[in-house]
Scaffold this motif. Sequence first.
Motif, mmCIF file in Angstrom:
data_model
loop_
_atom_site.group_PDB
_atom_site.id
_atom_site.type_symbol
_atom_site.label_atom_id
_atom_site.label_comp_id
_atom_site.label_asym_id
_atom_site.label_seq_id
_atom_site.Cartn_x
_atom_site.Cartn_y
_atom_site.Cartn_z
ATOM 1 N N LYS A 207 0.843 -1.188 0.000
ATOM 2 C CA LYS A 207 0.000 0.000 0.000
ATOM 3 C C LYS A 207 0.885 1.247 0.000
ATOM 4 C CE LYS A 207 -3.678 -2.453 0.031
ATOM 5 N NZ LYS A 207 -4.419 -2.616 -1.239
ATOM 6 N N ILE A 212 -1.956 5.987 -3.800
ATOM 7 C CA ILE A 212 -3.368 5.894 -3.430
ATOM 8 C C ILE A 212 -4.032 7.259 -3.506
ATOM 9 C CG2 ILE A 212 -4.951 5.461 -1.506
ATOM 10 C CD1 ILE A 212 -3.053 3.179 -0.671
ATOM 11 N N SER A 318 -10.435 0.692 5.214
ATOM 12 C CA SER A 318 -9.954 1.184 3.921
ATOM 13 C C SER A 318 -10.068 2.709 3.831
ATOM 14 C CB SER A 318 -10.745 0.544 2.781
ATOM 15 O OG SER A 318 -10.486 -0.834 2.716
#
Length: 336
Positions: A207, A212, A318
């Motif tokens: 991640k 993101i 999330s």
Amino acid sequence: MSANTLRCVLSQRIRGLSTRLPSRSFIAPYIQQPQHFKTFPCRVSYSTSRTTTPTPAPTSSPEIDPDMSEPTGLIAKSGIELLTFGTPNGIKISVLLEELKEAYGKEYTWQAINIMKNTQKEPWFTALCPNGRIPVIVDHDRNGFAVFEGLAILSYLTRHYDPEHKFSFPVDSDEYSEAEQWMAWQHGGIGPMQGQANHFFRFAKEKIPYAIQRYVGESERLYGILDKRLENRDFIVGPGRGKYSIADINLLGWVSMAVFSGIDIKMFPNVDKWVERCHQRPAVKKGFNIPNENKYTNADILKAREADPELKKQAEESLKLLNEAKEKYGYKYSSP
């Protein structure tokens, strides 16, 4: 979302499929208990729009023989043949074909192409689409002419099979150019940006906060543009409040799955209402369920979260990850 993206992350979850056992959706067969989702039963029978035998109702998931073959070539002799999978890009073509069927009686045949097994890289497929991607259509009524890329397919189908311009606009009209612009905007913007948001927010093993917030944030910016366009409009292009057309169909597959990409659809009320409006059309409902029942629209995802505490918890985790990434790099929503 490319096959490479899915394959590198989910290769351990691949299950053998065939044209007679197409996948449940563009992600369901490859992940076990994915974030925000549960799996749903797959539709067992092979189907084309020309088949007269009714398709059985969904039952519990069958045993799938990993040795069953994928498509090895075209099967139709006339009409349009669609080679597709349950992705946003695949859905837009099945939706238009269902609209043309309803409006003009234009029949078509489809085959499910399992991108996880790289069927789209087979020589017979790349002879039709050198890029090795779905969707592809073959027009057997025009000497087997093949068309690939979503924008090109939508334009081709309306140019040849929408004589009354029910889903398109006359080529010499300003609306034709406007539709072309918004379709190009989707292909250069929402498609690739939201696809990368899917990858880094959902599938990447590592991640990466910068990636993101970069891709989710850029997707949000683009949604802001669309929300502004739909202010006081029902559809994207056309005089007055607009007319439902391929400009809408082209975007619908992606926007209908915005929540999966980390986008809060409620931030964009005009877009949210537009999605609901489009999904009221019978042909849209049918097109979204080719090659299989689709349970991954924004409404389905949000409903599943409310019904399942575990899914709701995963969604909150999330969201925390996304917000922390935005804060780390000073992201502030702005559109355009």
